[in-house]
Design a protein around this motif. Sequence first.
Motif, PDB file in Angstrom:
ATOM      1  N   GLN A 164       0.845  -1.199   0.000  1.00 15.66           N
ATOM      2  CA  GLN A 164       0.000   0.000   0.000  1.00 15.66           C
ATOM      3  C   GLN A 164       0.879   1.247   0.000  1.00 15.66           C
ATOM      4  O   GLN A 164       1.896   1.302   0.673  1.00 15.66           O
ATOM      5  N   VAL A 165       0.422   2.244  -0.791  1.00 15.22           N
ATOM      6  CA  VAL A 165       1.224   3.467  -0.937  1.00 15.22           C
ATOM      7  C   VAL A 165       0.908   4.433   0.203  1.00 15.22           C
ATOM      8  O   VAL A 165      -0.257   4.695   0.499  1.00 15.22           O
ATOM      9  N   THR A 210      10.035   2.290 -12.602  1.00 15.18           N
ATOM     10  CA  THR A 210       9.110   1.489 -13.419  1.00 15.18           C
ATOM     11  C   THR A 210       7.712   1.450 -12.823  1.00 15.18           C
ATOM     12  O   THR A 210       6.773   1.089 -13.508  1.00 15.18           O
ATOM     13  N   ASN A 211       7.596   1.788 -11.536  1.00 18.14           N
ATOM     14  CA  ASN A 211       6.287   1.672 -10.893  1.00 18.14           C
ATOM     15  C   ASN A 211       5.783   3.000 -10.340  1.00 18.14           C
ATOM     16  O   ASN A 211       4.824   3.026  -9.577  1.00 18.14           O
ATOM     17  N   SER A 212       6.384   4.124 -10.739  1.00 15.65           N
ATOM     18  CA  SER A 212       5.962   5.421 -10.194  1.00 15.65           C
ATOM     19  C   SER A 212       4.492   5.705 -10.505  1.00 15.65           C
ATOM     20  O   SER A 212       3.802   6.353  -9.721  1.00 15.65           O
ATOM     21  N   HIS A 213       4.015   5.219 -11.657  1.00 13.39           N
ATOM     22  CA  HIS A 213       2.610   5.484 -12.013  1.00 13.39           C
ATOM     23  C   HIS A 213       1.659   4.814 -11.029  1.00 13.39           C
ATOM     24  O   HIS A 213       0.555   5.290 -10.818  1.00 13.39           O
ATOM     25  N   GLU A 214       2.103   3.716 -10.418  1.00 19.86           N
ATOM     26  CA  GLU A 214       1.228   3.065  -9.430  1.00 19.86           C
ATOM     27  C   GLU A 214       1.166   3.887  -8.144  1.00 19.86           C
ATOM     28  O   GLU A 214       0.151   3.895  -7.456  1.00 19.86           O
ATOM     29  N   SER A 215       2.258   4.569  -7.819  1.00 24.16           N
ATOM     30  CA  SER A 215       2.242   5.430  -6.637  1.00 24.16           C
ATOM     31  C   SER A 215       1.365   6.655  -6.860  1.00 24.16           C
ATOM     32  O   SER A 215       0.626   7.070  -5.976  1.00 24.16           O
ATOM     33  N   VAL A 276      16.236  13.642  -0.247  1.00 22.61           N
ATOM     34  CA  VAL A 276      14.838  13.260  -0.438  1.00 22.61           C
ATOM     35  C   VAL A 276      14.062  13.628   0.819  1.00 22.61           C
ATOM     36  O   VAL A 276      14.208  13.019   1.863  1.00 22.61           O
ATOM     37  N   LEU A 277      13.227  14.638   0.661  1.00 23.49           N
ATOM     38  CA  LEU A 277      12.436  15.153   1.772  1.00 23.49           C
ATOM     39  C   LEU A 277      11.181  14.308   1.958  1.00 23.49           C
ATOM     40  O   LEU A 277      10.745  14.052   3.073  1.00 23.49           O
ATOM     41  N   MET A 278      10.622  13.873   0.836  1.00 22.95           N
ATOM     42  CA  MET A 278       9.393  13.078   0.856  1.00 22.95           C
ATOM     43  C   MET A 278       9.426  12.088  -0.298  1.00 22.95           C
ATOM     44  O   MET A 278      10.101  12.324  -1.295  1.00 22.95           O
ATOM     45  N   ALA A 279       8.674  10.996  -0.150  1.00 28.49           N
ATOM     46  CA  ALA A 279       8.503  10.062  -1.255  1.00 28.49           C
ATOM     47  C   ALA A 279       7.102   9.487  -1.161  1.00 28.49           C
ATOM     48  O   ALA A 279       6.694   9.030  -0.088  1.00 28.49           O
ATOM     49  N   ILE A 280       6.352   9.581  -2.265  1.00 26.77           N
ATOM     50  CA  ILE A 280       5.050   8.925  -2.308  1.00 26.77           C
ATOM     51  C   ILE A 280       5.347   7.516  -2.798  1.00 26.77           C
ATOM     52  O   ILE A 280       5.730   7.315  -3.947  1.00 26.77           O
TER      53      ILE A 280
END
Lengths: 446, 291
Positions: A164-165, A210-215, A276-280
């Motif tokens: 889960q994101v 490769t999976n950024s679109h899912e996030s 990196v301050l944040m990552a979704i």
Amino acid sequence: MKQRLILTATLAALAALAGCASADSTAAPTGPASFTPAPQNDAATVTVWTDSTRLASVQAYQKSHPDKKLNIVTYDGSADGSTYLQTKVQLFDRTGSGWPDVVFASPTDVTWASAPTGPNAQAFAAPLNQGLVPQPTLDNFAKGSLSPCEFNGQVYCLRNDIAQVVAWYNAKLFKDFGYAVPKTWQEYQALGAKVAKEHPGYLLGAVGDTNSHESYFWSSQCPAFSLTGPTTLRTDLQDPNCTRMATLLDSMIANGSVSKEAFFGQNFAQARGSKVLMAIGPSWHGQYLFNAAFKTPAGQIGAATPLAWDGDPTVATGNVGGAVWMVSSHSANLKTSTDLVSWLTTSDENQAGAPTYPAYAPAAKAWLANPKNSQYFASDVSPAFQAAASAVWPGWSNTRFSDATAWSSVVLPAVTAGKTLTATLPAWQTAIENEAKAAGYTIAAR
Amino acid sequence: MTRSLRGGQAGYFFVAGYVVLLVAFGIVPTAYAFYLAFTNDRGQFTGLNQFVKVIGDYRFAPAFAHVAVYLVLWLVLLLILTVGIAVVLRGRMRPGLSATLRFLYYVPGALAGVASVLVWLFMLDPSVSPASGLLRALGFDTFSQVIAPENLPLVFVLIAFWTGAGGWIVVMYGALNNIPDEILEAARIDGAGPWKSALFVQIPMISRWIAYMAILAFAGGTQLFVEPQMLQTASLGRLDPAWSPNQLAYVLAFRYGDFNGAAAVSLILLVLGLLCAGLLVRRSGLFKVDA
């Protein structure tokens, strides 16, 4: 004379063509697949294909069950859209032997493994609800987590973990800079503008994986891969839920607060990992990205609940991976194979210390209670993890083709070349539709 | 009489090993591909329908277009540079230096295809490349910029030239060695400078070797597979998985289970290769036996 010969030959060829059969491959049957087990032998060696991350778990099973004979093989685990497992099973189906008994795989694999690959083949995955795994066990998996395993009322796999994101943030940097962790996407975007001005170079995210679109797009409830029937796919990237995310990311890419590069790309950790301050990203980003790749010291990273949209009451989030275990329908030792996958996915013994968040609800409680899983973080991640686990948007379907191919090979090169996501949406749409048609789906009206 | 017969038998013996392997790994698979390409997965005869199906596939035209661009670049570069370098090495250089250079050109060819792709993965990544200064000067700051779709044919030409050209330079050099010195001397006496002897004497006299190289390079080029496949994996999917026709056949067979469609694509490649070879053999008189 010669001309007459050519004429005769052409006519003969046409006649032959007229009586020709169709070139289409045999369609997979849609009814319940027949499952004829191989002759069983409870002492037979069980061949296990695992990814390197879960190798330790399989070895632990071997240690605690010394009477079972295992042949453990590591492979890429079907990560990042790899089709290695599918390729091999296609070949085994043609030669009639060689299948592994148990495999670790991605949810995409279940879509082909639950149906025969050819007219003479039997579906690779064994339906586990057919007397192999008891129903109460299946009922204990987190709500919706087994849906990638379910086809025609059968359960073809056990979910290992959910991904889960959530909204990851570096609590120390947020404190140093005097920022508040955003709760909505609008606040996220505003913070991006602020960071770009006050602390240029620091990042709130990256879209190049490769999976950024899912996030991002899955969290935005974008109907990119929406199955409206077993063989009908609806994809509409001009839907407001898609364009709002594309616009938001475009503005943040433009001011540099979101990177076009990949978090997991070569050299990223070394060059920009500390900025990196944040990552979704998925629940496994904590250990894999911040701890293992970026080497961020313990006590700095926190997880916040998924971001909401102002004016949109539904809180939804995406899912990145979350692998499954399948048992081969050709296995000569279904008993040990099933015991192994049950132990791997449901036992506290394995899952409490697992590297990723368990899909089996009782094991997830044990996982969260394990100090090893919490001591790295700045604060308790359980509220964010649990909220996100039940908020994964169900409208992003598990299709017979990987959702990563079009994103990686069409969208990302265009973004790298300087095009905006908004301008790339039509090309992405075409690529998805082409892939879907090639995989045997009909495209529903938008 | 007896002697010539015995010689003939020894000849059969010497080619037997090759023939067995050719049948097992060349002819039988080709025949199987023919069978597959004209049937469907239920074994029914389909005529040309498999070909119609794959030609209509949305990946077919782009894959052949990619390889066409690659082939033009690769063949032009290969023909001009290998022949040119061989002529220079043969005529305008001290023998010792020429031998050293021939050896150096040949070395990369000793690496297997996959290994050479790995070398270039590092060479083309600005963050680790020894030539990163050059890459950055050309405007490439990240690996993903280097492997942008429009650069790919050039990237594959670089890899192919680096691994393949050295061997051909040695072959061309050997071919030039076959030209008797008297002929070159006669040309010189008639007033031909180095340029004229190369263009009107040396190159026409090795045209068969050049045709032979063109045939093999064309066939090898249309079958491009390892390089794009490796780059696809190494770049985590930034390349179209069906970039080249051979990759399309691979995807059809192993992702969609469509072995018949894959066989149709391979037959199209076979026909293209044969057509090109036939044309070059006819035009250059490659198989003409000298009297």
